[in-house]
Design a protein around this motif. Structure first.
Motif, short mmCIF file in Angstrom:
data_model
loop_
_atom_site.label_atom_id
_atom_site.label_comp_id
_atom_site.label_asym_id
_atom_site.label_seq_id
_atom_site.Cartn_x
_atom_site.Cartn_y
_atom_site.Cartn_z
N ILE A 68 0.80 -1.23 0.00
CA ILE A 68 0.00 0.00 0.00
C ILE A 68 0.84 1.28 0.00
O ILE A 68 0.29 2.37 -0.16
CB ILE A 68 -0.97 0.04 1.20
N HIS A 69 2.17 1.17 0.15
CA HIS A 69 2.97 2.38 0.40
C HIS A 69 2.91 3.41 -0.72
O HIS A 69 3.06 4.60 -0.48
CB HIS A 69 4.43 2.02 0.70
N ASP A 70 2.67 2.97 -1.95
CA ASP A 70 2.64 3.91 -3.08
C ASP A 70 1.23 4.22 -3.57
O ASP A 70 1.07 4.94 -4.57
CB ASP A 70 3.49 3.38 -4.25
N ILE A 71 0.21 3.71 -2.90
CA ILE A 71 -1.17 3.97 -3.34
C ILE A 71 -1.47 5.47 -3.39
O ILE A 71 -2.22 5.93 -4.25
CB ILE A 71 -2.18 3.20 -2.44
N VAL A 72 -0.83 6.23 -2.50
CA VAL A 72 -1.06 7.69 -2.49
C VAL A 72 -0.64 8.34 -3.81
O VAL A 72 -1.10 9.43 -4.14
CB VAL A 72 -0.30 8.38 -1.33
N GLU A 73 0.21 7.67 -4.58
CA GLU A 73 0.70 8.24 -5.84
C GLU A 73 -0.39 8.28 -6.91
O GLU A 73 -0.21 8.92 -7.94
CB GLU A 73 1.95 7.50 -6.31
N ILE A 74 -1.51 7.60 -6.66
CA ILE A 74 -2.68 7.74 -7.55
C ILE A 74 -3.08 9.21 -7.63
O ILE A 74 -3.39 9.73 -8.70
CB ILE A 74 -3.86 6.88 -7.06
N ASP A 75 -3.02 9.90 -6.50
CA ASP A 75 -3.35 11.33 -6.46
C ASP A 75 -2.11 12.21 -6.55
O ASP A 75 -2.10 13.21 -7.26
CB ASP A 75 -4.07 11.68 -5.14
N ALA A 76 -1.06 11.82 -5.82
CA ALA A 76 0.11 12.69 -5.68
C ALA A 76 1.15 12.51 -6.78
O ALA A 76 2.02 13.36 -6.97
CB ALA A 76 0.77 12.44 -4.31
N GLY A 77 1.07 11.40 -7.53
CA GLY A 77 2.05 11.13 -8.57
C GLY A 77 3.34 10.58 -7.98
O GLY A 77 3.58 10.65 -6.78
N ASP A 78 4.17 10.01 -8.85
CA ASP A 78 5.45 9.45 -8.41
C ASP A 78 6.50 10.55 -8.35
O ASP A 78 6.68 11.30 -9.31
CB ASP A 78 5.91 8.36 -9.39
N THR A 79 7.16 10.66 -7.21
CA THR A 79 8.28 11.59 -7.08
C THR A 79 9.57 10.81 -7.20
O THR A 79 9.82 9.90 -6.41
CB THR A 79 8.24 12.34 -5.72
N PHE A 80 10.36 11.15 -8.20
CA PHE A 80 11.64 10.47 -8.42
C PHE A 80 12.54 10.68 -7.22
O PHE A 80 12.71 11.81 -6.75
CB PHE A 80 12.27 11.03 -9.69
#
Length: 202
Positions: A68-80
């Motif tokens: 679940i750690h990257d689920i927030v990236e659905i809204d926030a996007g991936d930060t390199f």
């Protein structure tokens, strides 16, 4: 809305994770990995490598964390991770995303997953430390397999990579020893450049 209907809505919502592209490419490939693939890979890695954790861990909790750690990236996007313009640490934007997305679930499940997500971000428990070790190891393996991958593409030096990867040690001394050797091999092969080599090319 019933609990089941809320849970189904959440399951449909997280399908969007498959569309979030990461900068890192798959092993021996020129195709970018997506967040769902990354999370799956970390979960399997945690199962396979859990014996090397520095401390006793609740493996199920680690698996939940990495899934679940990257689920927030659905809204926030991936930060390199090597982005010098945007902070890679927990942002208000990500917390809002966590509350919105996990908030689709019934209250008890939503609260559990938000707490697990925050625990991973804080990185202080044994489970979070090991989960972060997995999160930092996977792209190291990918970039090594791709002749430098994103390190070469974005001109990232050895010292910067080393600083980001040494977090692995907090979760597993054994895996860090392996990772450190791999980093040094990348330097020897000329894949990773040290700062002095970049400023004074021979």
């Amino acid at each position: 809305m019933t609990s089941l209907e809320k849970q189904i809505e959440f399951i449909k919502e997280i399908d969007k994770l498959k569309y979030i592209q990461r900068k890192t490419k798959l092993l021996n490939s020129d195709r970018n990995e997506n967040d769902a693939e990354h999370s799956w890979h970390l979960a399997v890695m945690a199962v396979i490598l859990s014996e090397y954790s520095n401390s006793s861990i609740d493996l199920l909790k680690v698996i939940k964390m990495v899934l679940i750690h990257d689920i927030v990236e659905i809204d926030a996007g991936d930060t390199f991770i090597y982005d010098s313009q945007k902070n890679h640490t927990n942002t208000e934007e990500e917390l809002l995303a966590a509350k919105r997305i996990f908030g689709i679930l019934p209250t008890e499940q939503a609260e559990e997953l938000i707490a697990i997500w925050e625990e991973f971000e804080t990185g202080e428990t044994n489970e979070a430390k090991f989960a972060k070790s997995m999160d930092r190891l996977e792209p190291l393996l990918q970039n090594t397999s791709n002749n430098g991958g994103t390190w070469r593409e974005y001109n990232v030096d050895f010292e910067t990579v080393y600083e980001k990867k040494k977090v692995i040690k907090n979760g597993s001394e054994v895996i860090w020893q392996y990772a450190e050797n791999l980093l040094n091999e990348n330097v020897e092969k000329g894949i990773l450049k040290k700062k002095q080599e970049k400023t004074n090319p021979s």
